[in-house]
Design a protein around this motif. Structure first.
Motif, PDB file in Angstrom:
ATOM      1  N   GLU A   1       0.800  -1.271   0.055  1.00 41.20           N
ATOM      2  CA  GLU A   1      -0.146  -0.146  -0.079  1.00 41.20           C
ATOM      3  C   GLU A   1       0.776   1.243  -0.105  1.00 41.20           C
ATOM      4  O   GLU A   1       0.549   2.157  -0.526  1.00 41.20           O
ATOM      5  N   SER A   2       1.871   1.257   0.847  1.00 44.86           N
ATOM      6  CA  SER A   2       2.682   2.285   0.769  1.00 44.86           C
ATOM      7  C   SER A   2       4.216   2.028   1.269  1.00 44.86           C
ATOM      8  O   SER A   2       4.570   0.867   1.818  1.00 44.86           O
TER       9      SER A   2
ATOM     10  N   SER B   1      10.647   0.665   4.532  1.00 37.37           N
ATOM     11  CA  SER B   1       9.599   0.570   5.322  1.00 37.37           C
ATOM     12  C   SER B   1       8.166   0.269   4.647  1.00 37.37           C
ATOM     13  O   SER B   1       7.870   1.324   3.686  1.00 37.37           O
TER      14      SER B   1
ATOM     15  N   VAL C   1       3.978  -0.628   4.178  1.00 36.00           N
ATOM     16  CA  VAL C   1       2.466  -0.832   4.830  1.00 36.00           C
ATOM     17  C   VAL C   1       1.970  -2.037   3.633  1.00 36.00           C
ATOM     18  O   VAL C   1       1.923  -1.562   2.441  1.00 36.00           O
TER      19      VAL C   1
ATOM     20  N   ARG D   1      -0.851  -5.003   2.429  1.00 34.73           N
ATOM     21  CA  ARG D   1      -2.241  -5.929   2.843  1.00 34.73           C
ATOM     22  C   ARG D   1      -1.566  -7.401   2.721  1.00 34.73           C
ATOM     23  O   ARG D   1      -0.963  -7.839   1.687  1.00 34.73           O
TER      24      ARG D   1
ATOM     25  N   ARG E   1      -3.982  -5.813   7.357  1.00 36.60           N
ATOM     26  CA  ARG E   1      -2.946  -4.703   7.137  1.00 36.60           C
ATOM     27  C   ARG E   1      -1.781  -5.005   7.926  1.00 36.60           C
ATOM     28  O   ARG E   1      -1.885  -4.936   9.271  1.00 36.60           O
ATOM     29  N   THR E   2      -0.621  -5.095   7.398  1.00 37.29           N
ATOM     30  CA  THR E   2       0.698  -5.164   8.160  1.00 37.29           C
ATOM     31  C   THR E   2       1.737  -4.190   7.802  1.00 37.29           C
ATOM     32  O   THR E   2       1.670  -3.483   6.779  1.00 37.29           O
ATOM     33  N   ALA E   3       2.581  -3.737   8.720  1.00 36.42           N
ATOM     34  CA  ALA E   3       3.692  -3.125   8.351  1.00 36.42           C
ATOM     35  C   ALA E   3       5.039  -3.993   8.783  1.00 36.42           C
ATOM     36  O   ALA E   3       4.793  -4.890   9.338  1.00 36.42           O
TER      37      ALA E   3
ATOM     38  N   THR F   1       7.752  -7.476  11.397  1.00 36.80           N
ATOM     39  CA  THR F   1       6.513  -7.323  10.690  1.00 36.80           C
ATOM     40  C   THR F   1       5.462  -7.333  12.067  1.00 36.80           C
ATOM     41  O   THR F   1       5.569  -7.561  13.107  1.00 36.80           O
TER      42      THR F   1
ATOM     43  N   GLN G   1       0.950  -6.010  12.876  1.00 33.76           N
ATOM     44  CA  GLN G   1      -0.270  -5.440  12.375  1.00 33.76           C
ATOM     45  C   GLN G   1      -0.103  -3.832  12.241  1.00 33.76           C
ATOM     46  O   GLN G   1       0.713  -3.153  13.211  1.00 33.76           O
ATOM     47  N   ALA G   2      -0.763  -3.242  11.253  1.00 36.14           N
ATOM     48  CA  ALA G   2      -0.476  -1.853  11.021  1.00 36.14           C
ATOM     49  C   ALA G   2      -1.705  -1.033  11.706  1.00 36.14           C
ATOM     50  O   ALA G   2      -2.580  -1.685  11.726  1.00 36.14           O
TER      51      ALA G   2
END
Length: 107
Positions: free
Chosen positions: A65-66, A73, A75, A77, A87-89, A104, A106-107
């Motif tokens: 996503e970003s 770094s 973000v 899915r 949604r994860t970081a 990693t 959850q975001a």
């Protein structure tokens, strides 16, 4: 909107995500430094056990996503057959052109 994997700035992270999405354990291992480490939701995990369970045997897949820090770094899915989609970081430490550590959660 998602970011194509080939647009991730850092080549080591790009190789990591490409191998993960291709479900290719050999290419994934090749993207890591010897002795690479990882954590999930703030707890260090055994990298081999975690990747087998959370990525390869459960067909993990990331849609970005970003991206920040030149792609170190992310973000995303993330989905697999065990947990569905969340949604994860992801944060990466790159050394000598390979991923030395990833974190990693959850975001």
């Amino acid at each position: 909107m998602t970011i194509p994997v080939d647009k991730i700035g850092d080549p080591a992270v790009r190789a990591f995500v490409s191998a993960l999405n291709a479900n290719d354990p050999e290419a994934f291992q090749a993207a890591l430094t010897p002795g690479a480490t990882m954590s999930d939701d703030g707890s260090d995990r055994d990298l081999q056990e975690w990747t087998e369970k959370e990525i390869f045997s459960s067909r993990g897949h990331m849609e970005i996503e970003s991206a920040k820090d030149d792609g170190r770094s992310l973000v995303a899915r993330y989905r697999n057959d065990t947990w569905g989609e969340m949604r994860t970081a992801w944060r990466f430490v790159v050394q000598d052109g390979k991923v030395a550590r990833f974190e990693t959660g959850q975001a």
